[in-house]
Motif scaffolding. Structure first.
Motif, mmCIF file in Angstrom:
data_model
loop_
_atom_site.group_PDB
_atom_site.id
_atom_site.type_symbol
_atom_site.label_atom_id
_atom_site.label_comp_id
_atom_site.label_asym_id
_atom_site.label_seq_id
_atom_site.Cartn_x
_atom_site.Cartn_y
_atom_site.Cartn_z
ATOM 1 N N GLY A 50 0.811 -1.210 0.000
ATOM 2 C CA GLY A 50 0.000 0.000 0.000
ATOM 3 C C GLY A 50 0.844 1.259 0.000
ATOM 4 N N PHE A 51 1.882 1.277 0.849
ATOM 5 C CA PHE A 51 2.770 2.442 0.874
ATOM 6 C C PHE A 51 3.511 2.592 -0.449
ATOM 7 N N GLN A 52 3.959 1.476 -1.018
ATOM 8 C CA GLN A 52 4.665 1.546 -2.295
ATOM 9 C C GLN A 52 3.745 2.052 -3.404
ATOM 10 N N LYS A 53 2.490 1.624 -3.372
ATOM 11 C CA LYS A 53 1.539 2.081 -4.380
ATOM 12 C C LYS A 53 1.268 3.572 -4.235
ATOM 13 N N GLU A 54 1.137 4.046 -2.982
ATOM 14 C CA GLU A 54 0.916 5.471 -2.754
ATOM 15 C C GLU A 54 2.113 6.285 -3.229
ATOM 16 N N MET A 55 3.320 5.823 -2.876
ATOM 17 C CA MET A 55 4.521 6.536 -3.302
ATOM 18 C C MET A 55 4.636 6.563 -4.816
ATOM 19 N N SER A 56 4.313 5.432 -5.446
ATOM 20 C CA SER A 56 4.405 5.368 -6.910
ATOM 21 C C SER A 56 3.440 6.349 -7.560
ATOM 22 N N SER A 57 2.192 6.358 -7.068
ATOM 23 C CA SER A 57 1.188 7.221 -7.682
ATOM 24 C C SER A 57 1.501 8.691 -7.467
ATOM 25 N N ARG A 58 2.104 9.026 -6.316
ATOM 26 C CA ARG A 58 2.382 10.433 -6.029
ATOM 27 C C ARG A 58 3.660 10.906 -6.712
ATOM 28 N N ILE A 59 4.760 10.176 -6.501
ATOM 29 C CA ILE A 59 6.024 10.615 -7.091
ATOM 30 C C ILE A 59 5.987 10.517 -8.606
ATOM 31 N N LEU A 60 5.519 9.376 -9.127
ATOM 32 C CA LEU A 60 5.472 9.214 -10.572
ATOM 33 C C LEU A 60 4.322 9.991 -11.197
ATOM 34 N N GLY A 61 3.452 10.548 -10.354
ATOM 35 C CA GLY A 61 2.447 11.473 -10.867
ATOM 36 C C GLY A 61 2.995 12.873 -11.036
ATOM 37 N N MET A 62 4.160 13.130 -10.416
ATOM 38 C CA MET A 62 4.780 14.458 -10.517
ATOM 39 C C MET A 62 5.939 14.481 -11.509
ATOM 40 N N VAL A 63 6.800 13.465 -11.430
ATOM 41 C CA VAL A 63 7.944 13.443 -12.349
ATOM 42 C C VAL A 63 7.497 12.850 -13.682
ATOM 43 N N PRO A 64 8.164 13.192 -14.763
ATOM 44 C CA PRO A 64 7.780 12.635 -16.066
ATOM 45 C C PRO A 64 7.952 11.124 -16.122
ATOM 46 N N HIS A 65 6.937 10.435 -16.664
ATOM 47 C CA HIS A 65 7.108 9.007 -16.935
ATOM 48 C C HIS A 65 8.236 8.825 -17.952
ATOM 49 N N ALA A 66 8.235 9.696 -18.935
ATOM 50 C CA ALA A 66 9.294 9.713 -19.949
ATOM 51 C C ALA A 66 9.307 11.099 -20.577
ATOM 52 N N ALA A 67 10.428 11.469 -21.161
ATOM 53 C CA ALA A 67 10.541 12.768 -21.828
ATOM 54 C C ALA A 67 11.426 12.609 -23.056
ATOM 55 N N ILE A 68 11.055 13.302 -24.116
ATOM 56 C CA ILE A 68 11.850 13.353 -25.340
ATOM 57 C C ILE A 68 12.459 14.749 -25.417
ATOM 58 N N VAL A 69 13.774 14.819 -25.358
ATOM 59 C CA VAL A 69 14.486 16.093 -25.272
ATOM 60 C C VAL A 69 15.318 16.286 -26.528
ATOM 61 N N GLY A 70 15.279 17.514 -27.067
ATOM 62 C CA GLY A 70 16.055 17.828 -28.262
ATOM 63 C C GLY A 70 17.424 18.366 -27.916
ATOM 64 N N ALA A 71 18.363 18.192 -28.830
ATOM 65 C CA ALA A 71 19.701 18.745 -28.631
ATOM 66 C C ALA A 71 19.667 20.264 -28.653
ATOM 67 N N GLN A 72 18.712 20.838 -29.372
ATOM 68 C CA GLN A 72 18.501 22.280 -29.438
ATOM 69 C C GLN A 72 17.071 22.574 -28.985
ATOM 70 N N PRO A 73 16.810 23.801 -28.539
ATOM 71 C CA PRO A 73 15.438 24.153 -28.129
ATOM 72 C C PRO A 73 14.440 23.890 -29.264
#
Length: 414
Positions: A50-73
């Protein structure tokens, strides 16, 4: 009448009333101890889930699951988002710019990670809007340099909505190659509380203000943040999308930024599970003492059975059946009580808090104000299997000793 001899006699010994009440007491305590061990393992593992599920939903709800970043803006983030959304695993996309800096307020300073976000697109990929204690996402207006800060940061500096603080961002000088600090005044427009470390290390500003801080053109962003249907597919999905876009793009996912935290949580669950398994092992191996006393008590019966033609293997099987039945009953009782307790532990803790008038889990200290529980049948199956295996192993030595008993020797001691 068609049951095997070992099962018939072993089951009868289990339910028969013994002349020696001390042996019956030891058998009962072995069964109760095993049941309590199984119950404790199921409840504790469910609470940790339960604690792990809560932490997962909260932290991974804030940080990006994934991001695609360009070398230039990126000038047109929507084109990149459209390419990402074509993947069946991608649920939503939003612009993102990240920078590191220091927050300063009345001489106090702390490091901070600043995310540039679009307040209209961010709710699609983040839960921050649901955890705002003060202010709203709409208060992030381009050009006003508003900032959303975490509750820990606000408490550390004593900040409220409307206060001003300074963001210090390191800047590389093109002429000398040296790093000089660049300062920007920010207005606190909102305070969020996730209940995790991010409350003291993350801040959010408008993506247009982030472009100004990075000395980019208005509308340029660093990359696109993705929300995925399956979190554990993030490395594969992000790498696949970045590979399709070309070498000028790279993929970042949550396993790179938060993977160590969740690995530590999984390790903690494993170690606590092993420690609790020792409790089950102690209870299971009480069956050894029980069966040794039963073998001594049933010496005459063993002699009679051997005289009538019972083989040592049959004698051994009789006492193995008896010990296994004790273990199986203890495991079954513990599993039933453990499942009921795990499903109702949150309500039970709430009842105890209302009766005692004291809050066991304070939201000021913990990231949740209740005891979460997530019962997983795989955990129940593993616990029960481990208890049954340990119970079976505990029967081997006493049963082997019973099989070695000679009829004449048993009758002589009787």
């Amino acid at each position: 009448m068609f049951r095997p001899l070992a099962i018939f006699i072993g089951a009868r010994y289990t339910r028969a009333k013994r002349r020696n009440h001390y042996i019956s007491f030891i058998s009962l305590t072995s069964m109760i101890g095993l049941a309590l061990g199984v119950l404790a393992m199921i409840v504790v593992l469910s609470v940790m889930n339960g604690f792990q599920k809560e932490m997962s939903s909260r932290i991974l709800g804030m940080v990006p699951h994934a991001a695609i970043v360009g070398a230039q803006p990126l000038d047109d983030w929507r084109a990149l988002a459209g390419t990402a959304l074509a993947h069946p695993q991608v649920r939503a996309a939003a612009p993102l710019t990240e920078l590191e800096g220091m927050l300063s307020y009345k001489g106090a300073m702390q490091p901070i990670q600043v995310q540039g976000i679009d307040p209209h697109e961010e709710p699609k990929v983040s839960i921050v809007a649901d955890h705002l204690q003060q202010g709203s996402m709409a208060d992030l207006v381009p050009g006003e340099f508003g900032v959303l800060i975490g509750e820990i940061t606000a408490r550390r500096f004593g900040l409220q909505v409307g206060d001003k603080l300074t963001l210090i961002v390191p800047e590389l000088s093109d002429a000398s190659g040296s790093i000089t600090p660049r300062m920007q005044r920010l207005n606190v427009t909102g305070i969020f509380r996730i209940g995790a470390e991010l409350d003291g290390s993350l801040a959010m500003i408008h993506v247009a203000d982030a472009a100004l801080l990075m000395r980019w053109q208005p509308g340029q962003v660093q990359g696109v943040r993705l929300a995925l249907k399956d979190l554990y597919e993030a490395p594969k999905v992000a790498a696949g999308i970045a590979g399709e876009l070309g070498a000028t793009y790279r993929a970042v996912d949550w396993t790179q930024t938060q993977g160590s935290l969740f690995s530590a949580m999984q390790m903690e669950k494993t170690m606590i599970g092993l420690l609790l398994l020792l409790i089950v092992a102690v209870a299971a191996f009480n069956i050894v003492a029980t069966l040794i006393m039963v073998v001594a008590d049933k010496g005459a019966d063993i002699a009679i059975l051997r005289t009538l033609g019972a083989t040592p293997g049959q004698i051994m099987a009789i006492f193995m059946v008896q010990g296994t039945v004790i273990g199986a009953l203890g495991t079954l009782i513990g599993a039933m009580l453990g499942v009921v307790a795990a499903l109702n532990v949150s309500a039970l803790i709430g009842w105890l808090e209302s009766v005692s008038g004291r809050q066991i889990l304070s939201s000021d200290i913990y990231f949740v104000s209740y005891l979460p529980s997530d019962l997983q049948m795989l955990d129940v199956a593993l616990v029960c299997t481990a208890a049954l295996v340990l119970s079976f192993l505990a029967t081997l030595y006493p049963s082997w000793r019973a099989a070695r008993t000679q009829p004449a020797e048993a009758l002589r001691y009787e």
